[in-house]
Design a protein around this motif. Structure first.
Motif, PDB file in Angstrom:
ATOM      1  N   GLN A 147       0.863  -1.183   0.000  1.00 41.92           N
ATOM      2  CA  GLN A 147       0.000   0.000   0.000  1.00 41.92           C
ATOM      3  C   GLN A 147       0.894   1.226   0.000  1.00 41.92           C
ATOM      4  O   GLN A 147       1.943   1.228   0.655  1.00 41.92           O
ATOM      5  CB  GLN A 147      -0.889   0.023   1.246  1.00 41.92           C
ATOM      6  N   ALA A 195      -4.812  15.045   1.711  1.00 39.94           N
ATOM      7  CA  ALA A 195      -4.340  13.668   1.560  1.00 39.94           C
ATOM      8  C   ALA A 195      -3.792  13.397   0.164  1.00 39.94           C
ATOM      9  O   ALA A 195      -2.992  12.507  -0.028  1.00 39.94           O
ATOM     10  CB  ALA A 195      -5.480  12.718   1.862  1.00 39.94           C
ATOM     11  N   GLU A 196      -4.239  14.155  -0.816  1.00 45.29           N
ATOM     12  CA  GLU A 196      -3.720  14.075  -2.185  1.00 45.29           C
ATOM     13  C   GLU A 196      -3.771  12.675  -2.796  1.00 45.29           C
ATOM     14  O   GLU A 196      -2.754  12.178  -3.273  1.00 45.29           O
ATOM     15  CB  GLU A 196      -2.278  14.598  -2.224  1.00 45.29           C
ATOM     16  N   PRO A 197      -4.931  12.038  -2.794  1.00 48.06           N
ATOM     17  CA  PRO A 197      -4.989  10.747  -3.483  1.00 48.06           C
ATOM     18  C   PRO A 197      -4.874  10.882  -5.003  1.00 48.06           C
ATOM     19  O   PRO A 197      -4.609   9.920  -5.691  1.00 48.06           O
ATOM     20  CB  PRO A 197      -6.365  10.201  -3.085  1.00 48.06           C
ATOM     21  N   ARG A 198      -5.055  12.105  -5.502  1.00 53.73           N
ATOM     22  CA  ARG A 198      -4.938  12.373  -6.955  1.00 53.73           C
ATOM     23  C   ARG A 198      -5.839  11.426  -7.733  1.00 53.73           C
ATOM     24  O   ARG A 198      -6.963  11.184  -7.364  1.00 53.73           O
ATOM     25  CB  ARG A 198      -3.484  12.240  -7.395  1.00 53.73           C
ATOM     26  N   GLY A 199      -5.312  10.874  -8.840  1.00 52.93           N
ATOM     27  CA  GLY A 199      -6.118   9.914  -9.596  1.00 52.93           C
ATOM     28  C   GLY A 199      -5.687   8.495  -9.319  1.00 52.93           C
ATOM     29  O   GLY A 199      -6.041   7.572 -10.041  1.00 52.93           O
ATOM     30  N   PRO A 259      -6.110   6.142  -6.719  1.00 57.96           N
ATOM     31  CA  PRO A 259      -6.942   5.009  -6.305  1.00 57.96           C
ATOM     32  C   PRO A 259      -7.571   4.300  -7.509  1.00 57.96           C
ATOM     33  O   PRO A 259      -7.560   3.073  -7.582  1.00 57.96           O
ATOM     34  CB  PRO A 259      -7.999   5.670  -5.424  1.00 57.96           C
ATOM     35  N   GLY A 260      -8.080   5.069  -8.451  1.00 58.50           N
ATOM     36  CA  GLY A 260      -8.694   4.465  -9.634  1.00 58.50           C
ATOM     37  C   GLY A 260      -7.658   3.834 -10.537  1.00 58.50           C
ATOM     38  O   GLY A 260      -7.860   2.754 -11.093  1.00 58.50           O
ATOM     39  N   CYS A 262       0.739   2.758   5.927  1.00 64.01           N
ATOM     40  CA  CYS A 262       0.912   4.154   5.526  1.00 64.01           C
ATOM     41  C   CYS A 262      -0.061   5.052   6.291  1.00 64.01           C
ATOM     42  O   CYS A 262      -1.144   4.610   6.676  1.00 64.01           O
ATOM     43  CB  CYS A 262       0.587   4.327   4.041  1.00 64.01           C
ATOM     44  N   ASP A 263       0.309   6.314   6.477  1.00 55.61           N
ATOM     45  CA  ASP A 263      -0.590   7.272   7.122  1.00 55.61           C
ATOM     46  C   ASP A 263      -1.881   7.433   6.333  1.00 55.61           C
ATOM     47  O   ASP A 263      -2.947   7.675   6.899  1.00 55.61           O
ATOM     48  CB  ASP A 263       0.087   8.642   7.238  1.00 55.61           C
ATOM     49  N   TYR A 264      -1.768   7.375   5.026  1.00 58.70           N
ATOM     50  CA  TYR A 264      -2.948   7.497   4.158  1.00 58.70           C
ATOM     51  C   TYR A 264      -2.716   6.552   2.980  1.00 58.70           C
ATOM     52  O   TYR A 264      -1.684   6.639   2.313  1.00 58.70           O
ATOM     53  CB  TYR A 264      -3.102   8.942   3.662  1.00 58.70           C
ATOM     54  N   VAL A 265      -3.626   5.650   2.758  1.00 59.09           N
ATOM     55  CA  VAL A 265      -3.477   4.680   1.669  1.00 59.09           C
ATOM     56  C   VAL A 265      -4.157   5.229   0.419  1.00 59.09           C
ATOM     57  O   VAL A 265      -5.381   5.337   0.360  1.00 59.09           O
ATOM     58  CB  VAL A 265      -4.075   3.311   2.061  1.00 59.09           C
ATOM     59  N   SER A 266      -3.323   5.611  -0.556  1.00 60.74           N
ATOM     60  CA  SER A 266      -3.872   6.078  -1.832  1.00 60.74           C
ATOM     61  C   SER A 266      -3.918   4.951  -2.854  1.00 60.74           C
ATOM     62  O   SER A 266      -4.702   4.999  -3.799  1.00 60.74           O
ATOM     63  CB  SER A 266      -3.026   7.190  -2.438  1.00 60.74           C
ATOM     64  N   TYR A 267      -2.988   3.993  -2.718  1.00 58.12           N
ATOM     65  CA  TYR A 267      -2.963   2.850  -3.633  1.00 58.12           C
ATOM     66  C   TYR A 267      -3.182   1.590  -2.825  1.00 58.12           C
ATOM     67  O   TYR A 267      -2.489   1.368  -1.847  1.00 58.12           O
ATOM     68  CB  TYR A 267      -1.605   2.691  -4.319  1.00 58.12           C
ATOM     69  N   PRO A 268      -4.133   0.778  -3.242  1.00 61.65           N
ATOM     70  CA  PRO A 268      -4.365  -0.461  -2.506  1.00 61.65           C
ATOM     71  C   PRO A 268      -3.191  -1.423  -2.675  1.00 61.65           C
ATOM     72  O   PRO A 268      -2.456  -1.349  -3.659  1.00 61.65           O
ATOM     73  CB  PRO A 268      -5.634  -1.029  -3.142  1.00 61.65           C
TER      74      PRO A 268
END
Lengths: 290, 270
Positions: B111, B129-133, B135-136, B160-166
């Motif tokens: 992750q 959090a800036e997940p941007r694009g 996650p998709g 991770c503090d913030y999960v942007s990618y699984p």
């Protein structure tokens, strides 16, 4: 049909508490002249939906925003500054931060009159844990759950384009129209500012008609506002004003976004442009390299 | 390896190692917005995988890689296909895309965090959090990672503090989904090259950069990594690869990526 209004008349159509979509991306083709008119107004309690840029910091710092729904702020755009981050951290504003594709789907669901759009985007990530209002839904065709991205229904969208005619046919001549077509279609009323107001026969050239990304029925209001994306860019008309952004960010770092606005905003767009060096200087700003 | 170059930088070694991620991809979009990912994709396209598609980091796909950074006024980009933001998901979600991402954190599950902010997220609750694009992008496509500073901060002991990618985390799997849906390829850092091919998708050491030890990698990773037998050295760039990289990066932006722009081979190694 004539949809022309002044900046002031256009913004007067927005009411407290409305959900307002903002087109453009980062520091590119943002409807800044319209946003400046909002900053001069008494409007409050807005829910703002956008691909982020510096305008979010300005709107938050001036107390216009109750809730933010936004996707990524590009790394090559102007930093939002500590002011914006402080506001987010304070919890004073409700935040729904999502994936760019989810934002696009939310606009599409609203445009198509659907309550949600199914997607895999967000699965397994903190986009879901941080936004518990976004639900999962069972597929009727397999045994899997999917994200149900809710419709982002907008009361008003604010967009900036290169050219438009009085009936609301809009041309975006630059390299990307971003999600502006989605914003136009998802809103009850779409307010478009343009660099240049043109006669309708401008669009008789098929190459120009090819640069029209939504039908004029999705445009409610047209405002002529040359230089209206400043200090951001409106490629191919002009680039971003990096020096002015520097001033803006430095002011924000001193906690002085309000002070910055007092210095530059002016009573109207003409005064603002005078304060930042004039329209000719804006039009002379160099275009960016990717 | 008779054509291996000497006198290369660590950044150039990482570009070559990252380019390898695209070797067997065939005709897919090789994406990534940072200096190293862009140069890696361009190098791969110009050498062993000419079928690759790459972007200008703006709204176009390129038929021919173009130099990064400021270009002369008369420069003509070899645009091939328009790919604006509104069409990005059509490409990124259609499984014809392999991105090299530069996360701020990468955990034992694979992750990753795309936020520029470290820490504090779980405590303050409201932060960018800036997940941007991503996650998709990452639910639909393979991805690789480049980490310029291999430390226990970048590879934390927990999630991770913030999960942007699984990643390969059963606890975050939605009903009906499988860990086999997750496709993570390569992890290139300033110390080594890794993948998640260890037992139960454990992070596994593949090659060590010159002068780096297994212990050094383990000490700088916040969780145990899999090491099988003797770990080979990361293949050095060839003179031909270095020439291509130099032409693609005339302003030496690659020298700004890794702190102090160290050489690829420590002094005394030659």
């Amino acid at each position: 049909m004539d949809k022309q209004y002044s900046l002031r008349e256009a913004v007067a159509q927005i009411e407290d508490g409305m959900t307002v979509g903002i087109g453009g991306w980062g520091a590119r083709r943002k409807p800044m002249a319209l946003l400046r008119e909002i900053l001069r107004s008494e409007l409050k309690d807005l829910t703002v939906v956008a691909c982020g840029g510096a305008e979010l910091g300005m709107l938050c710092a001036t107390g216009k925003v109750r809730k933010l729904v936004f996707a990524f702020v590009p790394p090559d755009s102007i930093p939002l500054g500590p002011c914006f981050r402080q506001i987010l951290r304070s919890g004073a504003i409700e935040v729904m931060e999502i994936d760019e594709g989810m934002l696009q789907l939310g606009l599409r669901a609203a445009a198509w009159g659907l309550p949600f759009m199914p997607t895999g985007a967000g699965l397994g990530t903190d986009v879901l844990t941080r936004n518990p209002q976004i639900k999962l839904v069972d597929s009727p065709y397999d045994d899997k759950e999917w994200v149900a991205m809710p419709a982002l229904q907008l009361d008003v969208s604010l967009l900036h384009v290169d050219r438009a005619d009085a009936r609301g046919v809009c041309q975006i001549a630059g390299p990307d129209h971003y999600l502006d077509d989605g914003f136009a279609r998802a809103a009850t009323r779409t307010i478009v500012s343009c660099e240049e107001l043109v006669a309708s026969d401008f669009f008789h050239d098929p190459a120009r008609a090819r640069q029209v990304f939504w039908e004029r029925s999705a445009t409610s209001v047209v405002v002529e506002a040359p230089g209206g994306a400043h200090p951001g860019s409106c490629n191919p008309q002009y680039g971003a004003d990096l020096r002015h952004f520097g001033t803006c960010v430095a002011a924000a770092e001193d906690g002085g976004m309000v002070g910055y606005l007092q210095q530059y905003l002016g009573a109207d767009e003409a005064e603002y442009q005078h304060n930042v060096g004039g329209l000719d200087a804006i039009r002379a700003l160099e275009l960016p390299t990717c | 390896m008779s054509d291996a170059a000497t006198g290369y930088t660590l950044a150039e070694l990482c570009i070559v190692a990252a380019a390898e991620a695209f070797r067997h991809d065939g005709e897919i979009l090789a994406a990534g917005s940072g200096v190293i990912p862009r140069l890696a994709a361009s190098l791969a396209m110009k050498t062993f995988n000419p079928d690759l598609m790459i972007t200008d980091a703006g709204a176009f796909l390129l038929g021919e890689p173009c130099p990064i950074g400021q270009r002369p006024a008369d420069f003509h980009q070899a645009n091939e296909t328009w790919l604006g933001l509104s069409r990005a998901c059509d490409t990124f979600w259609s499984r014809k895309c392999h991105t090299i991402l530069e996360p701020s954190q990468l955990d034992r599950f694979g992750q990753a965090n795309s936020s520029a902010q470290y820490g504090g997220l779980r405590q303050t609750g409201a932060m960018l959090a800036e997940p941007r694009g991503f996650p998709g992008l990452s639910i639909s496509s393979p991805r690789s990672f480049f980490v310029a500073g291999h430390t226990t901060r970048a590879f934390p002991p927990g999630e991770c503090d913030y999960v942007s990618y699984p990643g390969f985390n059963p606890a975050r799997l939605a009903r009906g989904h499988s860990l086999e849906d997750i496709d993570i390829r390569r992890v290139v850092t300033d110390l080594c090259v890794m993948d998640f091919g260890g037992p139960d998708n454990q992070l596994r050491l593949l090659t060590l950069h010159p002068g780096v030890t297994v212990q050094q990698v383990q000490d700088n990773t916040g969780f145990p990594i899999a090491v099988a037998g003797t770990v080979p050295a990361t293949a050095p760039p060839t003179a031909a690869q270095l020439a291509i990289i130099a032409a693609l990066d005339p302003h030496q932006l690659r020298a700004t990526v890794i702190a102090d722009n160290p050489p690829g081979e420590p002094a005394g190694q030659l």
